[in-house]
Design an enzyme around this catalytic site. Structure first.
Site, mmCIF file in Angstrom:
data_model
loop_
_atom_site.group_PDB
_atom_site.id
_atom_site.type_symbol
_atom_site.label_atom_id
_atom_site.label_comp_id
_atom_site.label_asym_id
_atom_site.label_seq_id
_atom_site.Cartn_x
_atom_site.Cartn_y
_atom_site.Cartn_z
ATOM 1 C CB ALA A 1 39.390 89.616 -0.087
ATOM 2 C CE1 TYR B 1 39.944 85.489 -6.788
ATOM 3 C CE2 TYR B 1 41.644 83.938 -6.188
ATOM 4 C CZ TYR B 1 40.392 84.322 -6.171
ATOM 5 O OH TYR B 1 39.039 83.506 -5.650
ATOM 6 C CE LYS C 1 38.238 80.749 -3.911
ATOM 7 N NZ LYS C 1 36.814 80.574 -3.174
HETATM 8 P P1 NAD Z 1 28.361 85.345 -4.799
HETATM 9 O O1 NAD Z 1 28.860 86.718 -4.550
HETATM 10 O O2 NAD Z 1 27.065 85.125 -5.559
HETATM 11 O O3 NAD Z 1 28.705 84.336 -3.566
HETATM 12 C C1 NAD Z 1 29.513 84.663 -2.590
HETATM 13 C C2 NAD Z 1 28.654 84.331 -1.205
HETATM 14 O O4 NAD Z 1 29.621 84.668 -0.188
HETATM 15 C C3 NAD Z 1 27.512 85.166 -1.080
HETATM 16 O O5 NAD Z 1 26.342 84.506 -1.039
HETATM 17 C C4 NAD Z 1 27.922 86.019 0.075
HETATM 18 O O6 NAD Z 1 26.758 86.109 0.985
HETATM 19 C C5 NAD Z 1 28.719 84.820 0.814
HETATM 20 N N1 NAD Z 1 29.268 85.231 1.815
HETATM 21 C C6 NAD Z 1 30.294 86.446 1.924
HETATM 22 N N2 NAD Z 1 30.613 86.525 3.419
HETATM 23 C C7 NAD Z 1 30.035 85.769 4.079
HETATM 24 C C8 NAD Z 1 29.836 85.150 5.434
HETATM 25 N N3 NAD Z 1 30.728 86.075 6.367
HETATM 26 N N4 NAD Z 1 29.252 84.361 6.044
HETATM 27 C C9 NAD Z 1 28.527 83.541 5.145
HETATM 28 N N5 NAD Z 1 28.372 84.054 3.708
HETATM 29 C C10 NAD Z 1 29.143 85.009 3.141
HETATM 30 O O7 NAD Z 1 29.497 84.926 -5.804
HETATM 31 P P2 NAD Z 1 30.221 83.768 -6.585
HETATM 32 O O8 NAD Z 1 31.113 83.968 -7.493
HETATM 33 O O9 NAD Z 1 28.940 82.855 -6.587
HETATM 34 O O10 NAD Z 1 31.289 83.274 -5.445
HETATM 35 C C11 NAD Z 1 31.043 81.579 -4.902
HETATM 36 C C12 NAD Z 1 32.074 81.104 -4.842
HETATM 37 O O11 NAD Z 1 32.673 80.735 -6.029
HETATM 38 C C13 NAD Z 1 33.383 81.687 -3.968
HETATM 39 O O12 NAD Z 1 34.097 80.838 -3.199
HETATM 40 C C14 NAD Z 1 34.363 82.072 -5.088
HETATM 41 O O13 NAD Z 1 35.609 82.439 -4.643
HETATM 42 C C15 NAD Z 1 34.163 81.163 -5.896
HETATM 43 N N6 NAD Z 1 34.476 81.400 -7.282
HETATM 44 C C16 NAD Z 1 33.940 82.109 -8.235
HETATM 45 C C17 NAD Z 1 34.193 82.260 -9.679
HETATM 46 C C18 NAD Z 1 33.899 83.476 -10.189
HETATM 47 O O14 NAD Z 1 34.218 83.949 -11.229
HETATM 48 N N7 NAD Z 1 32.585 83.899 -10.005
HETATM 49 C C19 NAD Z 1 35.106 81.822 -9.972
HETATM 50 C C20 NAD Z 1 35.741 80.328 -9.211
HETATM 51 C C21 NAD Z 1 35.439 80.332 -7.887
HETATM 52 O O1 0WE Z 2 36.626 84.129 -5.909
HETATM 53 C C1 0WE Z 2 36.128 84.999 -6.545
HETATM 54 C C2 0WE Z 2 35.592 86.353 -5.869
HETATM 55 C C3 0WE Z 2 36.063 86.771 -4.773
HETATM 56 C C4 0WE Z 2 35.648 88.206 -3.916
HETATM 57 C C5 0WE Z 2 35.305 89.123 -4.958
HETATM 58 C C6 0WE Z 2 34.977 90.328 -4.086
HETATM 59 C C7 0WE Z 2 34.278 91.594 -5.073
HETATM 60 C C8 0WE Z 2 33.781 92.370 -4.084
HETATM 61 C C9 0WE Z 2 36.014 88.169 -2.619
HETATM 62 N N1 0WE Z 2 35.784 89.274 -2.018
HETATM 63 C C10 0WE Z 2 35.359 90.304 -2.679
HETATM 64 N N2 0WE Z 2 34.853 91.308 -2.148
HETATM 65 C C11 0WE Z 2 34.304 92.480 -2.631
HETATM 66 O O2 0WE Z 2 34.149 93.640 -1.772
HETATM 67 N N3 0WE Z 2 36.324 84.880 -7.867
HETATM 68 C C12 0WE Z 2 37.141 83.868 -8.467
HETATM 69 C C13 0WE Z 2 36.241 86.084 -9.133
HETATM 70 C C14 0WE Z 2 37.179 86.735 -9.262
HETATM 71 O O3 0WE Z 2 37.501 87.883 -8.549
HETATM 72 C C15 0WE Z 2 38.671 88.577 -8.871
HETATM 73 C C16 0WE Z 2 39.372 87.728 -10.166
HETATM 74 C C17 0WE Z 2 37.954 86.672 -10.340
HETATM 75 C C18 0WE Z 2 38.018 85.717 -11.477
HETATM 76 C C19 0WE Z 2 39.450 89.226 -8.377
HETATM 77 C C20 0WE Z 2 40.632 89.848 -9.132
HETATM 78 C C21 0WE Z 2 41.082 89.079 -10.313
HETATM 79 C C22 0WE Z 2 40.295 88.330 -10.952
#
Ligand code: NAD
Ligand code: 0WE
Length: 259
Positions: free
Chosen positions: A99, A159, A166
């Site tokens: 986002a 979020y 989601k």
């Molecule tokens: P991350 O940044 O390592 O992974 C996000 C990935 O999305 C990156 O590899 C990025 O290249 C890819 N991406 C973004 N735009 C794209 C596009 N247009 N085409 C292809 N790939 C694209 O971060 P993460 O936290 O490992 O996130 C992975 C998943 O886990 C996401 O769906 C996120 O919402 C979910 N998630 C994360 C958390 C957390 O706290 N980190 C918790 C619950 C769920």
């Molecule tokens: O799904 C996510 C992260 C999603 C994400 C994060 C970014 C940061 C950088 C999507 N797009 C962007 N774009 C950017 O430019 N999570 C579950 C991790 C996360 O993100 C939050 C959280 C948590 C937890 C955002 C606000 C509040 C809590």
């Protein structure tokens, strides 16, 4: 029966660096015996590609393909390559979200049209379009796993539009599970607790959220990429042959708490 993915081919999306949840998943699928293929988000400089290529080398990936989910041509090429080099495959890991940063602070009510479209296209629709492209190549007994977050079910400050994305993703899991079930392909999501990754670290206040989980969650700690990877390995294995359309919380139990 022990967890065994020998002979299964797994395509993993969403590895950006060594903190990515997708990296934790790829390692655990590999440890369980799966053959790994990787897609990455290409950038102009090719820096990303080099980084991910070096990272995944120890897993001996037999596919390494650029795939921006906003680009239908790249999706088509990805699955043409999968077909040419693998024929069929077994496991699809969807582990990506995006986002606009501005839409992850302030009030949800101010979300722009373009920001809303962007978040839902990349974070929600991408599961459906990848499932659509993968379907003809997925073996019976195959599995699709995506990653979601509690913010899709309950209001989590900031979020915002990602929560709406989601919610759409989680409902997509149910529709896809219903439609691919007769082909014996299972579709599930893991709802992970907050983990420090590239995506989450860019978010203000993530450390405070992690400390809150450490104080409140039944296990009094956050989860690791490895724990999410192990849950994904289970969902992709024959041990989960009766499980589809589900959201599995891997969050130290945080989700059950009301007070
Ligand atoms: P991350 O940044 O390592 O992974 C996000 C990935 O999305 C990156 O590899 C990025 O290249 C890819 N991406 C973004 N735009 C794209 C596009 N247009 N085409 C292809 N790939 C694209 O971060 P993460 O936290 O490992 O996130 C992975 C998943 O886990 C996401 O769906 C996120 O919402 C979910 N998630 C994360 C958390 C957390 O706290 N980190 C918790 C619950 C769920
Ligand atoms: O799904 C996510 C992260 C999603 C994400 C994060 C970014 C940061 C950088 C999507 N797009 C962007 N774009 C950017 O430019 N999570 C579950 C991790 C996360 O993100 C939050 C959280 C948590 C937890 C955002 C606000 C509040 C809590």
């Amino acid at each position: 029966m022990l967890l065994d993915l020998t002979g299964k081919k797994a395509l993993v999306t969403g590895i950006a660096n060594n903190r990515s949840i997708a990296w934790g998943i790829a390692q655990q699928l590999h440890a369980a015996g799966a053959e790994i293929g990787v897609t990455y988000l290409p950038d102009e400089a090719g820096k990303f590609e080099k980084k991910v290529r070096t990272l995944v080398e120890p897993l001996n990936p037999t596919l390494f393909l650029p795939c921006n989910v906003q680009d239908d041509a790249q999706i088509a090429t990805t699955f043409e390559e999968v077909k040419a080099q693998w024929g069929n495959f077994d496991i699809l890991i969807h582990c990506l979200a995006f986002a606009n940063r501005d839409d992850l602070t302030g009030e949800f009510v101010n979300t722009s049209r373009d920001g809303f479209k962007m978040a839902l296209e990349i974070s929600s629709y991408s599961l459906t379009v990848l499932a659509q492209a993968a379907r003809p190549l997925l073996n019976a007994g195959g599995a699709i796993v995506t990653l979601t977050y509690l913010g899709g079910v309950k209001v989590i400050p900031n979020y915002n539009v990602m929560g709406v994305a989601k919610a759409a993703l989680e409902m997509s899991v149910r529709y896809l599970a219903a439609e691919l079930g007769p082909q014996n392909i299972r579709v599930n999501a893991i709802s992970a607790g907050p983990i420090r990754t590239l995506a989450s670290s860019a978010v203000g206040g993530i450390l405070d959220m992690i400390h809150h989980v450490e104080a409140i969650a039944p296990l009094r700690r956050t989860v690791t990429q490895t724990e999410v990877g192990n849950a994904a390995a289970f969902l992709c294995s024959d041990l989960a042959s009766g499980v589809t359309g589900q959201i599995l919380y891997v969050d130290s139990g945080y989700e059950i708490m009301g007070m």
